[in-house]
Design a protein around this motif. Structure first.
Motif, short mmCIF file in Angstrom:
data_model
loop_
_atom_site.label_atom_id
_atom_site.label_comp_id
_atom_site.label_asym_id
_atom_site.label_seq_id
_atom_site.Cartn_x
_atom_site.Cartn_y
_atom_site.Cartn_z
N ILE A 16 0.02 -4.84 -48.13
CA ILE A 16 0.81 -4.14 -47.38
C ILE A 16 1.95 -3.77 -48.05
N THR A 17 2.46 -2.74 -48.06
CA THR A 17 3.75 -2.06 -48.63
C THR A 17 4.74 -1.61 -48.00
N LYS A 18 4.46 -1.32 -46.83
CA LYS A 18 5.35 -0.88 -45.76
C LYS A 18 5.81 -1.85 -44.83
N PRO A 19 6.97 -2.01 -44.46
CA PRO A 19 7.47 -3.04 -43.51
C PRO A 19 6.73 -3.09 -42.17
N GLN A 24 -5.73 -2.96 -39.69
CA GLN A 24 -6.43 -2.60 -38.57
C GLN A 24 -7.17 -3.78 -37.75
N ARG A 25 -7.85 -4.59 -38.54
CA ARG A 25 -8.30 -5.65 -38.18
C ARG A 25 -7.78 -6.62 -37.19
N ILE A 26 -6.62 -6.81 -37.94
CA ILE A 26 -5.67 -7.76 -36.90
C ILE A 26 -5.46 -7.00 -35.79
N GLN A 27 -5.02 -5.67 -35.83
CA GLN A 27 -4.64 -5.00 -34.57
C GLN A 27 -5.56 -4.99 -33.51
N THR A 28 -7.07 -4.89 -33.86
CA THR A 28 -8.05 -4.90 -32.88
C THR A 28 -8.20 -6.46 -31.91
N THR A 29 -7.66 -7.44 -32.44
CA THR A 29 -7.57 -8.57 -31.77
C THR A 29 -6.40 -8.64 -30.79
N ARG A 183 5.78 -10.42 -37.27
CA ARG A 183 7.12 -9.58 -36.74
C ARG A 183 6.76 -8.49 -36.09
N CYS A 184 5.89 -7.63 -36.78
CA CYS A 184 5.27 -6.42 -36.14
C CYS A 184 4.47 -6.71 -34.80
N ASN A 189 3.59 -6.37 -29.02
CA ASN A 189 3.15 -6.84 -28.06
C ASN A 189 3.79 -7.60 -27.12
N TYR A 190 5.20 -8.16 -27.52
CA TYR A 190 6.09 -8.90 -26.41
C TYR A 190 7.46 -8.43 -26.59
N ASN A 191 7.79 -7.24 -27.21
CA ASN A 191 9.06 -6.56 -27.19
C ASN A 191 10.06 -7.52 -27.63
#
Length: 236
Positions: A16-19, A24-29, A183-184, A189-191
């Motif tokens: 992952i190069t951008k902060p 996507q696999r993490i996002q789907t969970t 952090r993302c 998810n929790y603001n």
């Protein structure tokens, strides 16, 4: 058991190069249910929760993200990233958790102090090493945590808060990709927007500790700085 280092060469995880960009696999969970079952609370427990929330108002500056490595940080002995399920008995697991009682007390106490204190795992034990009778990645970590906290304890760790993957250039990245993902996730998810100074990494690898410190994170080597780590967990 297959050699985890050879499995890592499949280049399953892209760098992952951008902060704050994450796989996507993490996002789907993100919206999946917790690993732990949350028990129904009695009226007395619900009232206690309300009182706790009144006592500890959310202060963004006091919220902290605590991140643990797994092998030789939570565990006493290295699992080599995967373990045969026959070895994962409750007794063997508890014997392999470092400072088990103090760790459990620390985490549960912090969740009561501030609901925006969060806890996460950042490990090189890869989800894709979880094959056949060998447990790795989230399956392995979750097996240990369920043994430590039990199914009846309050849920504090969601699936996406277990970052379990081996970056192709892990010696260069350290655990910073894992931390960026976390952090993302918490921001979306929790603001909850954690500044580097609000993040703690506990790891046994000095390279990971130094890489984290260069990014402005707090980091402790639980081996060479064991006294400081034990003091933080209130171990006397």
């Amino acid at each position: 058991m297959r050699n985890p280092s050879k499995l890592a060469t499949k280049n399953i995880h892209k760098l992952i190069t951008k902060p704050f960009e994450y796989k996507q696999r993490i996002q789907t969970t993100m919206n999946e249910q917790h690993y732990y079952r949350t028990p129904k609370r009695t009226q007395q427990q619900q009232q206690q929760n309300k009182e706790t929330k009144k006592t500890y108002e959310y202060d963004p500056k006091k919220a902290t993200l605590y991140i643990w490595d797994f092998d030789c940080t939570i565990t006493t002995h290295h699992t080599n990233g995967a373990q045969h399920k026959s070895l994962l008995t409750p007794t063997s697991i508890m014997n392999n958790i470092k400072h088990a009682k103090a760790l459990k007390t620390f985490i549960l106490k912090k969740t009561q102090e501030n609901e925006h204190h969060h806890f996460a795992i950042a490990t090189y034990s890869d989800d894709d090493w979880n094959k056949g009778d060998y447990y790795a990645g989230r399956t392995l970590v979750n097996t240990y945590l369920k043994c430590l906290f039990g199914d009846t304890e309050r849920s504090f760790l969601k699936k996406e808060e277990m970052q379990c993957f081996m970056p192709p250039n892990f010696r260069v990245a350290g655990k910073n990709i894992h931390i960026d993902n976390l952090r993302c996730i918490h921001s979306q998810n929790y603001n909850v927007h954690y500044e580097p100074s609000q993040i703690w990494l506990f790891d046994d690898d000095q390279n990971n500790v130094e890489k984290a410190k260069k990014m402005g994170y707090n980091a402790l080597n639980v081996i060479t700085e064991e006294a400081s780590y034990m003091e933080m967990l209130n171990i006397k």
